[in-house]
Design an enzyme around this catalytic site. Sequence first.
Site, PDB file in Angstrom:
ATOM      1  N   CYS A  13       0.897  -1.113   0.054  1.00  0.00           N
ATOM      2  CA  CYS A  13      -0.070  -0.041  -0.148  1.00  0.00           C
ATOM      3  C   CYS A  13       0.885   1.308  -0.290  1.00  0.00           C
ATOM      4  O   CYS A  13       0.580   2.333  -0.688  1.00  0.00           O
ATOM      5  CB  CYS A  13      -1.099   0.018   1.274  1.00  0.00           C
ATOM      6  N   CYS A 358      17.085 -11.371   3.653  1.00  0.00           N
ATOM      7  CA  CYS A 358      15.718 -12.087   4.185  1.00  0.00           C
ATOM      8  C   CYS A 358      16.035 -12.345   5.785  1.00  0.00           C
ATOM      9  O   CYS A 358      17.064 -13.176   6.212  1.00  0.00           O
ATOM     10  CB  CYS A 358      15.269 -13.149   3.615  1.00  0.00           C
ATOM     11  N   CYS A 361      15.343 -15.823   6.536  1.00  0.00           N
ATOM     12  CA  CYS A 361      16.521 -16.918   6.016  1.00  0.00           C
ATOM     13  C   CYS A 361      17.393 -16.956   7.208  1.00  0.00           C
ATOM     14  O   CYS A 361      18.184 -18.011   7.393  1.00  0.00           O
ATOM     15  CB  CYS A 361      16.976 -16.392   4.861  1.00  0.00           C
TER      16      CYS A 361
END
Length: 449
Positions: A13, A358, A361
Amino acid sequence: MLVMFYAPWCGHCKKLAPEFEKAATRLKGTVQLSKVDCTAHSETCGRFGVSGYPTLKIFRNGRDSAPYDGPRSADGIYQYMKKQTGPDSVHLKTEEDLQTFINHYDASIIGVFSGTDSSHLSEFLRAAALLREQFRFAHTADLNLGKNYGVTSECVLLFRPPRLSNKFEESVVVFTDYLTIGSLRRFIRDHLYGLCPHMTVENRDRLRVRDLLTAYYDLDYHHNARGSNYWRNRVMKVGSNYAGRGLMFSVANKKDFLSELEDDFGLGTSDGEELPFVTIRTKLGHKYTMREEFTRDGQSLQRFLEDYFAGRLKRYVKSEPVPEKNSAAVQVVVAETFDDVVNDPDKDVLIQFYSPSCPHCKKLEPVYRELADALSSDPSIVVSKMNAVDNDVPLGYDVQGYPTIYFAPMGKKDEPIRYEGGRELKDFLKFVKREVSHSLRFRAPNDEL
C-alpha cells in the site's frame, strides 16, 4: 470512482500510495479516486469483501462495479481509468468522426453496421461493455463509412495504431465471421499486435504468453515516432521471414525495462546505449541474448535467429561464480551448478532458495546447518541452498518469497516437492525421512528421533 482499500502498515500500500496520488491529480475532474483505511473502517471493507491489501475496486453510480486489475503505476492507472469514462462504444456518424477516432496512440475496433436496429450491433455493444478496459471501441450505423476499406456488408474493422504503420503488414484487419463476444475477443487477441508490437510495462504479460524476441532501445513514440520506427522496421524486415514459426517479435523502450534487463540479463546501464539490445524469452522462461552488435542491414539479427531455430544458442543464465571451495555441510548451489548438484540422478537433494537480506532466512540458518550436519553421514542426500536473488531459479520451482524449500527426489527431478512444514530440526528430519528414496541414515542431536 476508483477506490483503494488499504492498511497503513501494508508495504504494498505504501508503495502504491504515491502512484495513486499522481493518478488522482491527472484524473481530477474526470474520475474520482478515493481510499479507505480498513483498520479504521473494517465494517465497510468487510461489506465489499476486502481480504487483502491493497484492494482496488471500480464503482459506478454508487455500486461496486468491477475489481480493478490494471497497472499499478500512475500512468497505467490514468490510462486504464480514462477508458472507464464515456460510453462503452463511441457512436461515429461522419467520416470525420471515424478519422478522429482512429488517429490515436492505441488500436481501434470499429463495428460497421447497416442500421441501429442491427442484431449484430447489439452483440457488438455487449462485447464492448465487457472489454472496454482493454480496448477502444466505436461503431457506426452507416455502411458507407466502411467503403474506403472495401466494406460492403456488416463487419468489424481493427485499426492498428497509426504510429506503428509499416509496409510489412496491413494497418486494417477485417473481421467477417459470425459475431459473438467470444469470436470478437479471439479476433482482437489474434490480430491486435501484428508482427511486431510495442511492448510496454502494461502489456508485457499479455505478450509473454508466447515465445518473444524483443529489441530494447531508446524508443519514444510520443516525441520521436520516426526514430522509434527506424529499428522496428529492421526487426520487422528480418522477422517477416520467420512468420509462422512460433516466435513473436516486439520492440520496447530500454529505459522502461532497465531494472529487468539488469536483473534478468546482466545488462549494465551503459551497455548498448546506441544500438538495440536483443533478447528472446520463451514462454517456458528460457532466455537468450544476441551477443553480436545489431547491424543496420539486419544480418546480425538474421544470424541470431538462424542459430535460435537451429538450437545452436546457449541459454543465458544469471549466475554467481562457481564457489572455489564448497566443503561445508550445506552445499552452496549457483545457477551454473544447479543441474550438477540438485538434478544429480543418484542423489536426494533438499534445496533452500533464500535472499541474503531476508531475516527469516537468517533465523533459519543455524537450524538448516544443524540439519545438514545430522544428514552428513548419508552419502545419498545433499542439503543445499541457493541465493535466488543473484541466480536464476530453474523451471519447476515456484519461488515467491523467502525462504522457499524444495526436495528434489532421486529419479524424479522433474517433480520437486515443496516443503510446507515447520522450521524446527525435527520437522525437517520427519519430512526428509518420509520423502527419501532409501533408508535414511542420520545423527539426530540427543537422539531426538
